[in-house]
Design a protein around this motif. Structure first.
Motif, PDB file in Angstrom:
ATOM      1  N   ALA A 331       0.840  -1.203   0.000  1.00 41.60           N
ATOM      2  CA  ALA A 331       0.000   0.000   0.000  1.00 41.60           C
ATOM      3  C   ALA A 331       0.875   1.253   0.000  1.00 41.60           C
ATOM      4  N   ARG A 332       1.889   1.233   0.847  1.00 45.44           N
ATOM      5  CA  ARG A 332       2.733   2.436   0.988  1.00 45.44           C
ATOM      6  C   ARG A 332       3.530   2.720  -0.276  1.00 45.44           C
ATOM      7  N   GLU A 333       3.688   1.708  -1.144  1.00 45.31           N
ATOM      8  CA  GLU A 333       4.417   1.926  -2.397  1.00 45.31           C
ATOM      9  C   GLU A 333       3.541   2.570  -3.474  1.00 45.31           C
ATOM     10  N   GLN A 334       2.231   2.632  -3.253  1.00 46.12           N
ATOM     11  CA  GLN A 334       1.332   3.108  -4.315  1.00 46.12           C
ATOM     12  C   GLN A 334       1.202   4.625  -4.313  1.00 46.12           C
ATOM     13  N   ARG A 335       0.878   5.139  -5.495  1.00 45.40           N
ATOM     14  CA  ARG A 335       0.643   6.579  -5.610  1.00 45.40           C
ATOM     15  C   ARG A 335      -0.647   6.955  -4.875  1.00 45.40           C
ATOM     16  N   GLY A 336      -0.646   8.094  -4.224  1.00 42.14           N
ATOM     17  CA  GLY A 336      -1.871   8.609  -3.602  1.00 42.14           C
ATOM     18  C   GLY A 336      -2.182   8.014  -2.236  1.00 42.14           C
ATOM     19  N   VAL A 337      -1.240   7.254  -1.661  1.00 44.25           N
ATOM     20  CA  VAL A 337      -1.498   6.657  -0.343  1.00 44.25           C
ATOM     21  C   VAL A 337      -0.906   7.543   0.746  1.00 44.25           C
ATOM     22  N   LEU A 338      -1.763   7.932   1.703  1.00 42.59           N
ATOM     23  CA  LEU A 338      -1.299   8.822   2.772  1.00 42.59           C
ATOM     24  C   LEU A 338      -0.825   8.048   3.992  1.00 42.59           C
ATOM     25  N   GLY A 339      -1.392   6.865   4.180  1.00 46.92           N
ATOM     26  CA  GLY A 339      -0.979   6.057   5.326  1.00 46.92           C
ATOM     27  C   GLY A 339      -1.670   4.711   5.272  1.00 46.92           C
ATOM     28  N   ASP A 359      -6.881   7.606  -7.190  1.00 51.49           N
ATOM     29  CA  ASP A 359      -5.855   6.557  -7.303  1.00 51.49           C
ATOM     30  C   ASP A 359      -6.338   5.183  -6.840  1.00 51.49           C
ATOM     31  N   VAL A 360      -7.593   5.118  -6.348  1.00 51.54           N
ATOM     32  CA  VAL A 360      -8.053   3.856  -5.750  1.00 51.54           C
ATOM     33  C   VAL A 360      -8.054   2.687  -6.747  1.00 51.54           C
ATOM     34  N   PRO A 361      -8.542   2.867  -7.983  1.00 50.31           N
ATOM     35  CA  PRO A 361      -8.541   1.698  -8.890  1.00 50.31           C
ATOM     36  C   PRO A 361      -7.132   1.151  -9.119  1.00 50.31           C
ATOM     37  N   ALA A 362      -6.162   2.039  -9.335  1.00 47.01           N
ATOM     38  CA  ALA A 362      -4.784   1.581  -9.563  1.00 47.01           C
ATOM     39  C   ALA A 362      -4.226   0.935  -8.300  1.00 47.01           C
ATOM     40  N   PHE A 363      -4.576   1.510  -7.144  1.00 44.74           N
ATOM     41  CA  PHE A 363      -4.143   0.957  -5.844  1.00 44.74           C
ATOM     42  C   PHE A 363      -4.602  -0.495  -5.733  1.00 44.74           C
ATOM     43  N   GLU A 364      -5.891  -0.702  -5.959  1.00 47.78           N
ATOM     44  CA  GLU A 364      -6.444  -2.056  -5.800  1.00 47.78           C
ATOM     45  C   GLU A 364      -5.763  -3.046  -6.736  1.00 47.78           C
ATOM     46  N   ALA A 365      -5.614  -2.634  -8.001  1.00 47.01           N
ATOM     47  CA  ALA A 365      -5.046  -3.560  -8.988  1.00 47.01           C
ATOM     48  C   ALA A 365      -3.620  -3.929  -8.606  1.00 47.01           C
ATOM     49  N   SER A 366      -2.856  -2.929  -8.251  1.00 48.21           N
ATOM     50  CA  SER A 366      -1.440  -3.168  -8.008  1.00 48.21           C
ATOM     51  C   SER A 366      -1.201  -3.907  -6.682  1.00 48.21           C
ATOM     52  N   THR A 375       2.339 -13.641  -1.213  1.00 50.13           N
ATOM     53  CA  THR A 375       1.792 -14.531  -0.173  1.00 50.13           C
ATOM     54  C   THR A 375       1.035 -15.736  -0.721  1.00 50.13           C
ATOM     55  N   GLY A 376       0.658 -15.679  -1.984  1.00 52.64           N
ATOM     56  CA  GLY A 376      -0.186 -16.750  -2.533  1.00 52.64           C
ATOM     57  C   GLY A 376      -1.645 -16.590  -2.137  1.00 52.64           C
ATOM     58  N   LEU A 377      -1.953 -15.535  -1.413  1.00 51.11           N
ATOM     59  CA  LEU A 377      -3.338 -15.293  -0.985  1.00 51.11           C
ATOM     60  C   LEU A 377      -3.988 -14.241  -1.872  1.00 51.11           C
ATOM     61  N   THR A 378      -5.312 -14.145  -1.797  1.00 45.71           N
ATOM     62  CA  THR A 378      -6.038 -13.138  -2.570  1.00 45.71           C
ATOM     63  C   THR A 378      -6.638 -12.124  -1.608  1.00 45.71           C
ATOM     64  N   ALA A 379      -6.355 -10.868  -1.834  1.00 44.27           N
ATOM     65  CA  ALA A 379      -6.899  -9.818  -0.941  1.00 44.27           C
ATOM     66  C   ALA A 379      -8.264  -9.363  -1.455  1.00 44.27           C
ATOM     67  N   ASP A 380      -9.088  -8.882  -0.539  1.00 49.93           N
ATOM     68  CA  ASP A 380     -10.330  -8.194  -0.911  1.00 49.93           C
ATOM     69  C   ASP A 380     -10.206  -6.742  -0.501  1.00 49.93           C
ATOM     70  N   PHE A 381     -10.910  -5.881  -1.212  1.00 51.33           N
ATOM     71  CA  PHE A 381     -10.833  -4.441  -0.937  1.00 51.33           C
ATOM     72  C   PHE A 381     -12.238  -3.893  -0.737  1.00 51.33           C
TER      73      PHE A 381
END
Ligand code: GLA
Length: 403
Positions: A331-339, A359-366, A375-381
């Protein structure tokens, strides 16, 4: 996976009738939200500060008095349906979610309220065990419903305390008061600054113009959650015992970081207790700084404090996990993330991030891709908005709450 379903009252009523049959007694409907804690983690048990908000996802309850001393509990989320006699409701029901409403019934019984049977259908869209207080929402919605149907006249704060006691006594999790308080008192578009020692609180408007609250679920199976949580509480108690005489404090939550620095030597070889105390006092200081930052529109500062909170939960309170750390790192590596930080008890569950809405769509995808690779796991947003607290709903009106 989006959080879906449940907002169709007519369908819920059909399910209720199908499960329990019709009767001459009226069916009532209630809702309690889950919550997301923005900052102030693992501070409530020591009488510290927290800053959660209600969410629009939660638990719906359809309930009817039976007057025949029979109790039935069902949920649209689980197959199991429990049918209990009056004599059985004071015992735990295995390791099952039914212990949450049972624990609340037990609190009413302990206060001398005569109970004579209920049919209850729960339906929730808060992911279970994800740190978003699905259990507190079940407890509080049950307590609020019983109070209404039985006309017992408990205040909302009484119901909060009874719900917390249900979790501690019946479920065995030595939790603080944050979850039940937030779920009961939440206000749309606000977060609650709560002092868990005095219960003094303030509704703080969430001026998050152009910024979204994104909750990311690790979907990591949580194990040993209750015992690990209770161990941390015990370690905080040890830290308090080490410090209280020298500092004259009544709770660990009163400890200031500079006081801890000056009294570190008292900890002798108990470095675990020292770490826990350091987390608690610095986290309280972060809440004290974060709320004015939010109010003055300094979201960058708020985000930075969220980051520090996570690092402290990872390194000092030690309740993070590899999947949580991966999600936060990505998350911290993505554009537009404050914390970004873990939220809730930890040991799996969710992170909360503040992200520029564009930036949320790009955040989620990346983040989704990087997380699966790592991790081999799938995240949900989930994009969260701050919703209202527990309430009665009108069965003939379309449901207003939820997504
Ligand atoms: C759980 C507990 C709360 C609180 C959080 C951590 O949700 O129920 O009381 O301690 O963990 O902040």
């Amino acid at each position: 996976m989006a959080m879906t379903h449940t907002n169709d009252m007519a369908r819920l009523q059909d399910r209720f009738n199908h499960k329990f049959g019709r009767s001459e007694h009226e069916v009532f409907a209630f809702f309690a939200p889950g919550r997301v804690n923005l900052i102030g983690e693992h501070t409530d048990v020591t009488g510290g500060l927290v800053f959660p908000c209600g969410i629009t996802q939660g638990t719906w309850l359809l309930i009817r008095r039976t007057y025949n001393h029979q109790y039935q509990f069902a949920s649209t989320n689980f197959d199991l349906m429990a049918q209990l006699e009056q004599s059985e409701i004071s015992q735990t029901y295995g390791d099952n979610w039914i212990n949450y409403p049972l624990g609340v019934l037990d609190q009413f019984a302990q206060k001398g309220v005569a109970l004579d049977g209920f049919d209850c259908l729960f339906s929730g869209n808060v992911p279970n065990g994800a740190g978003l207080s699905s259990s507190a929402s079940v407890e509080v919605v049950t307590a609020f419903a019983l109070n209404t149907l039985l006309n017992t006249g408990f205040s909302l704060l009484d119901l909060v305390k009874m719900s917390q006691a249900a979790e501690k006594e019946f479920v065995g999790m030595q939790c603080g008061i944050m979850d039940q308080f937030a779920v009961a008192m939440a206000k749309r578009d606000h977060a609650i600054k709560l002092d868990c020692s005095t219960l003094e609180h303030r509704q703080v408007p969430m001026n998050l113009d152009g910024i979204s609250i994104v909750v990311s679920n690790t979907n990591q199976r949580r194990e040993l959650n209750e015992s690990a949580y209770n161990n941390r509480v015990a370690e905080c108690t040890r830290a308090f015992e080490i410090l209280h005489e020298a500092l004259g404090i009544k709770q660990l939550g009163e400890l200031l970081p500079e006081q801890l620095d000056a009294h570190e030597s008292l900890f002798d070889s108990d470095l675990i207790a020292l770490k826990r105390a350091r987390h608690v006092c610095t986290e309280n200081a972060r809440v004290r700084a974060a709320v004015p930052a939010l109010e003055s529109g300094d979201i960058d500062k708020f985000g930075q404090l969220m980051n520090e909170s996570h690092d402290s939960l990872r390194d000092l309170y030690e309740v993070s996990s590899d999947p949580l750390n991966q999600l936060v790192r990505l998350a911290r590596e993505q554009r537009g993330v404050l914390g970004s930080r873990l939220t809730g008890a930890g040991f799996g569950g969710c992170t909360v991030s503040l992200v520029q809405t564009t930036d949320v769509p790009a955040f989620e995808a990346s983040v989704a891709m990087g997380y699966t690779q790592a991790t081999g796991l799938t995240a949900d947003f989930y994009i969260m908005s701050a919703g209202d607290g527990v309430q009665q709903l009108h069965l003939d009106a379309p449901l207003q709450t939820g997504t």
